[in-house]
Design an enzyme around this catalytic site. Sequence first.
Site, mmCIF file in Angstrom:
data_model
loop_
_atom_site.group_PDB
_atom_site.id
_atom_site.type_symbol
_atom_site.label_atom_id
_atom_site.label_comp_id
_atom_site.label_asym_id
_atom_site.label_seq_id
_atom_site.Cartn_x
_atom_site.Cartn_y
_atom_site.Cartn_z
ATOM 1 N N ARG A 98 10.925 13.077 41.846
ATOM 2 C CA ARG A 98 10.796 14.403 42.431
ATOM 3 C C ARG A 98 11.565 15.423 41.592
ATOM 4 O O ARG A 98 12.604 15.103 40.995
ATOM 5 C CB ARG A 98 11.383 14.356 43.845
ATOM 6 C CG ARG A 98 11.254 15.639 44.662
ATOM 7 C CD ARG A 98 9.838 15.907 45.047
ATOM 8 N NE ARG A 98 9.750 16.815 46.207
ATOM 9 C CZ ARG A 98 8.822 17.741 46.349
ATOM 10 N NH1 ARG A 98 7.908 17.897 45.410
ATOM 11 N NH2 ARG A 98 8.763 18.496 47.429
ATOM 12 N N THR A 373 -1.171 18.565 45.656
ATOM 13 C CA THR A 373 -0.717 17.339 45.014
ATOM 14 C C THR A 373 -1.925 16.583 44.525
ATOM 15 O O THR A 373 -3.061 16.984 44.728
ATOM 16 C CB THR A 373 0.065 16.474 46.028
ATOM 17 O OG1 THR A 373 -0.740 16.332 47.190
ATOM 18 C CG2 THR A 373 1.366 17.128 46.416
ATOM 19 N N THR A 391 2.831 16.119 42.094
ATOM 20 C CA THR A 391 2.553 17.451 42.616
ATOM 21 C C THR A 391 3.082 18.561 41.728
ATOM 22 O O THR A 391 4.032 18.372 40.961
ATOM 23 C CB THR A 391 3.180 17.597 44.023
ATOM 24 O OG1 THR A 391 2.867 18.876 44.553
ATOM 25 C CG2 THR A 391 4.689 17.427 43.976
ATOM 26 N N LEU A 392 2.445 19.723 41.861
ATOM 27 C CA LEU A 392 2.971 20.994 41.366
ATOM 28 C C LEU A 392 3.317 21.895 42.543
ATOM 29 O O LEU A 392 3.768 23.012 42.365
ATOM 30 C CB LEU A 392 1.933 21.704 40.486
ATOM 31 C CG LEU A 392 1.661 21.106 39.107
ATOM 32 C CD1 LEU A 392 0.431 21.750 38.482
ATOM 33 C CD2 LEU A 392 2.866 21.298 38.192
ATOM 34 N N ASN A 393 3.067 21.428 43.753
ATOM 35 C CA ASN A 393 3.199 22.102 45.037
ATOM 36 C C ASN A 393 1.926 22.867 45.360
ATOM 37 O O ASN A 393 1.017 22.330 45.970
ATOM 38 C CB ASN A 393 4.425 23.007 45.129
ATOM 39 C CG ASN A 393 4.773 23.326 46.579
ATOM 40 O OD1 ASN A 393 4.472 22.549 47.477
ATOM 41 N ND2 ASN A 393 5.401 24.464 46.813
ATOM 42 N N ASP A 415 9.544 24.120 48.589
ATOM 43 C CA ASP A 415 9.637 22.985 49.510
ATOM 44 C C ASP A 415 11.035 22.824 50.100
ATOM 45 O O ASP A 415 11.234 22.043 51.025
ATOM 46 C CB ASP A 415 9.214 21.685 48.816
ATOM 47 C CG ASP A 415 7.726 21.418 48.971
ATOM 48 O OD1 ASP A 415 7.064 22.182 49.687
ATOM 49 O OD2 ASP A 415 7.230 20.436 48.375
ATOM 50 N N SER A 445 6.328 15.815 51.647
ATOM 51 C CA SER A 445 5.480 15.088 52.593
ATOM 52 C C SER A 445 4.698 13.966 51.913
ATOM 53 O O SER A 445 3.950 13.242 52.582
ATOM 54 C CB SER A 445 4.484 16.057 53.256
ATOM 55 O OG SER A 445 5.153 16.999 54.057
ATOM 56 N N GLY A 465 -2.254 17.125 49.839
ATOM 57 C CA GLY A 465 -2.571 17.884 51.034
ATOM 58 C C GLY A 465 -1.410 18.565 51.722
ATOM 59 O O GLY A 465 -1.516 18.921 52.897
ATOM 60 N N GLY A 466 -0.268 18.744 51.029
ATOM 61 C CA GLY A 466 0.842 19.441 51.665
ATOM 62 C C GLY A 466 1.273 18.772 52.948
ATOM 63 O O GLY A 466 1.446 17.551 53.011
#
Length: 561
Positions: A98, A373, A391-393, A415, A445, A465-466
């Site tokens: 992360r 993501t 992810t890149l957010n 985040d 998440s 999908g956040g």
Amino acid sequence: MNLRNTIVYISLLLIGTTGAVLAQPSITSYKNGVAVCAYPDASKAGVEVLKKGGNAVDAAVAVQFALAVTHPQAGNIGGGGFMVYRSGKGEINTLDFREMAPAKATEKMYQDANGNIIPDLSLYTHKASGVPGSVDGLYEAHKKYGKLKWADLVQPAVDLALRGFTITKRLASDLNRAADEFTKLNPGKSYLIKQGGWQQGDILVQADLGRTLEQIRDRGRAGFYEGKTADLIIAEMQKGAGLFTRNDLKNYHSVWRKPITSNYKQYRVITMPPPSSGGIALVQLLHSVEKYPLRRWGFNADSTVRLIVEAERRVYADRSKYLGDPDFYKVPVDSLINPRYIDARMKNFSWDAATPSTAIQPGSFIGYESDQTTHYSIVDKDGNAVSITTTLNDTFGSHIFVAGAGFLLNNEMDDFSSKPGVPNMYGLIGGKANSIQPGKRMLSSMTPTIVEKNGKLFMVVGTPGGSTIITSVFQTILNVLEFNQTMQQAVSSKRFHHQWFPDDVQSEDGAFTEATKAKLQEKGYKLSRRGAIGRVDAILATPHGYEGGADPRGDDTTVGY
């Protein structure tokens, strides 16, 4: 062999008595290995590695870097993620790569003098980016488990960037929609922009990105965190008043962590620990519904939906208070996944009416003082499996490119909880556990997961999908375990989502019958429609081989041999 080019689609298929799935392919299984990810060329790159004798981790390296080229919406070298690993002999591990807050980050960095959140500062500026972890993560995974040479695994991505690849209709559309933001936020740059717009079938060449990937190919981790690429990153940061420095890059390291494990009936679930909230939440959700007759009620029946929504409501409330980076905050993992605690959380669930979210607060313990993501699942011929979400957010992250290096910066700093009680871009509420601190990893998440049955590999699953990631993985697992769906059916089935606040049940069009909607509304559930929920990519181990499930909501593709 490319499943999407060989399968025959059949008409819309109803599951049970309610709800529907998207168009279904016939079932194809593979004996020797399979990769399922967000773009056809990346899946192919992974399987080519498997064919050359590489294992699942080798293939993951090839897929990750290929996605950085072919799926710029979320595939990346400028972001981060999580890996859940299970060897063919049953060894399990998880890797946290992360992103991290820079050393100059402060708790109130996105607030003005009056304590109000400054719009877009944590989203579409150079200050929105955490220190990237993807390159370090894949390098560490390969160092520990890989078989083939690193350079050979990165080379397919180099070729895709320098020679170009054929873009799909969906990618063309996404690039065209982002063109104005790319132009506004990147003066003097022209990455991913085409005069007159992109069309399906166009060839996309990314020369600067290709040269950056050559650095990574030849120098490994140092090809990104040091030398020429690091110089370009820092120059970009300085140009936009960004925060991270050469020391931030040099000091970034991914972390091997103990997996979260739990049982659901005869299955064992292996999933990601904090700073992912996904693993704890998934275990809580599964235990919350375990004793109920879901199979008898049926897929997306009103009783099934009500139970799942009430479980989700309570789990997301806990997430808001207790989950964060375990290196900075004592996350009460054992308490949160204790069956007695979960049972107690569900005691005020009533069949008479929906529980208002305002009546639900995070739980308490005796002695206790926290959308864009991409996911890929891979299994090799020896049964080694990886479930990786990166992810890149936001879609295309911050929309800001590193000049000369050709890749996008993330906007993962959003985040964090920029201010306790104020929702982030996904509507998620956070508190002190997920506050901004230098060197801290932001809560996620992402829920990469592996499931065993009777001690053997059974399923590999995950999704982008956040805030909907957790519920999408949860429902996909239930679709197979409780509703006897194939892997492809389980991935394609229409989904719904609840996250405590806002207090409404969001669902894809067609997820519920009119009769089910009426029953839910009669009991006080607020319903709202939304677009696609998640893009699950999963693999099921069957007696006939590995069955892939590639989400038809995207360009996701199963390739195996």
